[in-house]
Design a protein around this motif. Structure first.
Motif, mmCIF file in Angstrom:
data_model
loop_
_atom_site.group_PDB
_atom_site.id
_atom_site.type_symbol
_atom_site.label_atom_id
_atom_site.label_comp_id
_atom_site.label_asym_id
_atom_site.label_seq_id
_atom_site.Cartn_x
_atom_site.Cartn_y
_atom_site.Cartn_z
ATOM 1 N N ALA A 260 -0.258 -16.875 12.770
ATOM 2 C CA ALA A 260 -0.607 -15.477 12.538
ATOM 3 C C ALA A 260 -0.679 -14.738 13.860
ATOM 4 O O ALA A 260 -0.994 -15.311 14.908
ATOM 5 N N LYS A 261 -0.417 -13.426 13.808
ATOM 6 C CA LYS A 261 -0.333 -12.642 15.042
ATOM 7 C C LYS A 261 -1.681 -12.587 15.765
ATOM 8 O O LYS A 261 -1.713 -12.480 16.986
ATOM 9 N N TYR A 262 -2.798 -12.642 15.021
ATOM 10 C CA TYR A 262 -4.091 -12.581 15.681
ATOM 11 C C TYR A 262 -4.499 -13.930 16.263
ATOM 12 O O TYR A 262 -5.531 -14.030 16.925
ATOM 13 N N LEU A 263 -3.714 -14.979 16.030
ATOM 14 C CA LEU A 263 -3.998 -16.289 16.605
ATOM 15 C C LEU A 263 -3.085 -16.626 17.780
ATOM 16 O O LEU A 263 -3.202 -17.702 18.358
ATOM 17 N N LEU A 264 -2.173 -15.732 18.113
ATOM 18 C CA LEU A 264 -1.263 -16.005 19.218
ATOM 19 C C LEU A 264 -2.000 -16.004 20.555
ATOM 20 O O LEU A 264 -1.682 -16.775 21.454
ATOM 21 N N ASN B 280 12.632 -14.614 25.528
ATOM 22 C CA ASN B 280 13.558 -15.373 24.686
ATOM 23 C C ASN B 280 12.838 -16.365 23.775
ATOM 24 O O ASN B 280 13.397 -16.794 22.760
ATOM 25 N N GLU B 281 11.613 -16.743 24.140
ATOM 26 C CA GLU B 281 10.871 -17.700 23.347
ATOM 27 C C GLU B 281 9.812 -17.053 22.465
ATOM 28 O O GLU B 281 9.182 -17.741 21.652
ATOM 29 N N LYS B 282 9.594 -15.734 22.607
ATOM 30 C CA LYS B 282 8.551 -15.069 21.825
ATOM 31 C C LYS B 282 9.060 -14.787 20.414
ATOM 32 O O LYS B 282 10.185 -14.303 20.233
ATOM 33 N N PHE B 283 8.201 -15.063 19.440
ATOM 34 C CA PHE B 283 8.544 -14.760 18.048
ATOM 35 C C PHE B 283 8.073 -13.369 17.657
ATOM 36 O O PHE B 283 8.696 -12.704 16.840
ATOM 37 N N TYR B 284 6.987 -12.903 18.287
ATOM 38 C CA TYR B 284 6.404 -11.601 17.931
ATOM 39 C C TYR B 284 6.056 -10.878 19.210
ATOM 40 O O TYR B 284 5.436 -11.445 20.103
ATOM 41 N N GLY B 285 6.468 -9.636 19.335
ATOM 42 C CA GLY B 285 6.235 -8.851 20.536
ATOM 43 C C GLY B 285 5.443 -7.591 20.304
ATOM 44 O O GLY B 285 5.505 -6.682 21.136
ATOM 45 N N GLY B 286 4.714 -7.486 19.199
ATOM 46 C CA GLY B 286 3.935 -6.280 18.930
ATOM 47 C C GLY B 286 4.689 -5.293 18.052
ATOM 48 O O GLY B 286 5.924 -5.269 18.009
ATOM 49 N N ASP B 287 3.901 -4.455 17.342
ATOM 50 C CA ASP B 287 4.522 -3.476 16.434
ATOM 51 C C ASP B 287 5.232 -2.360 17.189
ATOM 52 O O ASP B 287 6.181 -1.756 16.667
ATOM 53 N N ASN B 288 4.779 -2.064 18.409
ATOM 54 C CA ASN B 288 5.443 -0.998 19.172
ATOM 55 C C ASN B 288 6.869 -1.368 19.562
ATOM 56 O O ASN B 288 7.683 -0.499 19.854
ATOM 57 N N PRO C 190 -7.540 -5.323 11.238
ATOM 58 C CA PRO C 190 -7.471 -6.140 10.026
ATOM 59 C C PRO C 190 -7.153 -5.349 8.773
ATOM 60 O O PRO C 190 -6.648 -5.907 7.795
ATOM 61 N N LYS C 191 -7.444 -4.028 8.773
ATOM 62 C CA LYS C 191 -7.206 -3.257 7.553
ATOM 63 C C LYS C 191 -5.713 -3.043 7.315
ATOM 64 O O LYS C 191 -5.200 -3.252 6.209
ATOM 65 N N THR C 192 -5.017 -2.631 8.355
ATOM 66 C CA THR C 192 -3.570 -2.397 8.230
ATOM 67 C C THR C 192 -2.752 -3.604 8.658
ATOM 68 O O THR C 192 -1.520 -3.564 8.577
ATOM 69 N N ARG C 193 -3.421 -4.670 9.139
ATOM 70 C CA ARG C 193 -2.736 -5.888 9.601
ATOM 71 C C ARG C 193 -1.684 -5.572 10.662
ATOM 72 O O ARG C 193 -0.554 -6.048 10.602
ATOM 73 N N SER C 194 -2.067 -4.709 11.578
ATOM 74 C CA SER C 194 -1.128 -4.294 12.620
ATOM 75 C C SER C 194 -1.686 -4.637 13.990
ATOM 76 O O SER C 194 -2.898 -4.573 14.224
ATOM 77 N N MET C 195 -0.800 -5.002 14.895
ATOM 78 C CA MET C 195 -1.122 -5.256 16.295
ATOM 79 C C MET C 195 -0.055 -4.560 17.129
ATOM 80 O O MET C 195 1.081 -5.020 17.213
ATOM 81 N N ARG D 82 0.843 -1.196 0.000
ATOM 82 C CA ARG D 82 0.000 0.000 0.000
ATOM 83 C C ARG D 82 0.881 1.250 0.000
ATOM 84 O O ARG D 82 1.792 1.375 0.790
ATOM 85 N N THR D 83 0.557 2.152 -0.896
ATOM 86 C CA THR D 83 1.265 3.419 -0.964
ATOM 87 C C THR D 83 0.252 4.526 -1.094
ATOM 88 O O THR D 83 -0.947 4.296 -1.284
#
Length: 435
Positions: free
Chosen positions: A144-148, A175-183, A159-164, A124-125
């Motif tokens: 997927a991040k929304y299934l964690l 140490n075991e987390k794959f995703y820690g949020g966009d912030n 869901p529009k920007t696919r951001s959490m 998207r631009t």
């Protein structure tokens, strides 16, 4: 004719066809197209699809040559193995060679599969979007991040920007987390530095500095780097000044008991008004200027002597600040010179006679009545009459007035006589006919 002799690409003849009437070249064919609106904008106009067969044929020949080369290599290897091994194993070897040959043919276009990690994605631009290449996307095995975290009150997923933005699993082991949020990515690394640079550019622009991050990014980054250096330097200077003034509690220096306990054994007596009577020495206030500093061999400071509205040194009685001290000899020489000057002034005043008062010369021309014994010079009178005429003309016409005017307050009798002769008498009945 589509061209002239100068732009012709053919070899010139010895004798032109115009004269020999032989081998006359046919006229060149000029194609004219009358295209409609869509025909003018057709990007494939004039393209012959049959020409693409050459491209296909070229690639087929390359692939055929590659296969032939690989087969020759495999046959050479087979011959070498057949010479070494016995005849009973020939069948099994042929099967293995055929399998390896198939593998090699499958690996021919391996270069085309080198970019298997690339994924084409619609990015998207602001201009409406464009197809770009995005690397390191999640694969099918990744959750997927929304299934964690399926809890309703967990981190919000847009869901529009696919951001959490928040962390879906804040209590999990980092140490075991794959995703820690966009912030997590926004407040770390170069993203935080860019944010600080942007804020600095805004604040500098509000304070009147000509800086813009988007218009001149290199200038903004350089000014921000200089700002950080100056800020660190100022912080270190402030820290050093505070430590010098109040000391450093972290050091091993032992403070005096008077400061630690806030009390002393010294006895001080005061009167009813609060003044110190006994037990405390009064400290003299110190000036910001240097005290008791003697220069140029002086034994007293500047300003210790005063005479005739002038400051000086008491040791040599000199009123010049940067003078060298001469001591008692200099004082005697100065007194002797002063006495000699005083004597000379008195002698000069006694020897001079009182000047005779000069008699003021009063010109008879200033009087209202002309004396009888007045004698005028005719030549000077004629010159005075001319000057009076010129003055009258200058009064009538200002263009004839000169810039450089010389003033002379001395009036001669001839000039006064010329003024009387040229003066207009208001009671004269013939005054209108004079000029």
């Amino acid at each position: 004719m589509t061209h002239n002799v100068k732009s012709c690409m053919e070899r010139p003849r010895k004798i032109g066809a115009k004269w020999t009437n032989m081998h006359i070249a046919p006229d060149e064919k000029i194609e004219t197209f009358e295209l409609d609106y869509d025909g003018k904008r057709d990007r494939w106009n004039g393209f012959d699809p049959a020409t693409y067969a050459r491209v296909i044929e070229k690639y087929e020949q390359r692939d055929e040559a590659r296969r032939k080369y690989l087969k020759e290599q495999q046959l050479r290897k087979l011959e070498e193995k057949n010479n070494k091994q016995k005849g009973e194993n020939e069948v099994s070897d042929d099967d293995e060679d055929e399998d390896t040959l198939k593998d090699d043919e499958a690996k021919v276009d391996e270069s085309k599969q080198m970019d298997f990690a690339k994924v084409e994605k619609r990015v998207r631009t602001t201009g409406g979007g464009s197809t770009g290449t995005v690397r390191n996307l999640r694969i099918r095995e990744d959750i997927a991040k929304y299934l964690l975290n399926l809890d309703v009150n967990s981190a919000y997923y847009d869901p529009k920007t696919r951001s959490m933005r928040e962390d879906p699993l804040p209590d999990a082991d980092p140490n075991e987390k794959f995703y820690g949020g966009d912030n997590q990515y926004r407040i770390s690394g170069q993203a935080l530095e860019f944010k600080q640079l942007n804020v600095h550019a805004w604040e500098a622009f509000e304070k009147g500095q000509d800086i813009h991050l988007q218009a001149a990014p290199s200038q903004a980054e350089l000014l921000f780097k200089d700002f950080k250096i100056i800020k660190e330097k100022l912080k270190s200077q402030t820290k050093a000044a505070i430590m010098e003034k109040y000391g450093n509690a972290a050091t091993q220096e032992e403070l005096p008991k008077e400061l630690l306990l806030g009390q002393t054994e010294r006895q001080v007596e005061y009167d009813r008004a609060g003044r110190v009577i006994k037990g405390l020495e009064t400290s003299l206030p110190k000036s910001k200027y240097e005290e008791d500093v003697y220069i140029n061999n002086h034994t007293s400071v500047w300003g210790s002597w005063w005479k005739d509205h002038q400051w000086g040194y008491k040791c040599c009685k000199q009123t010049i600040r940067n003078s060298y001290c001469t001591g008692a000899a200099g004082i005697e020489a100065a007194e002797t010179a002063a006495d000699l000057m005083k004597a000379n002034i008195e002698h000069k005043a006694a020897s001079e006679d009182t000047p005779t008062q000069a008699e003021e010369k009063k010109l008879a021309a200033w009087g209202t009545d002309v004396p009888a014994d007045l004698v005028l010079d005719q030549k000077k009178l004629a010159d005075a009459l001319k000057k009076e005429d010129e003055r009258k003309r200058e009064e009538k016409d200002e263009r004839k007035r000169k810039y450089n005017v010389r003033w002379n307050d001395e009036v001669t009798p001839e000039e006064m006589e010329a003024y009387r002769m040229k003066r207009v008498h208001h009671d004269d009945p013939m005054k209108d006919f004079l000029h």
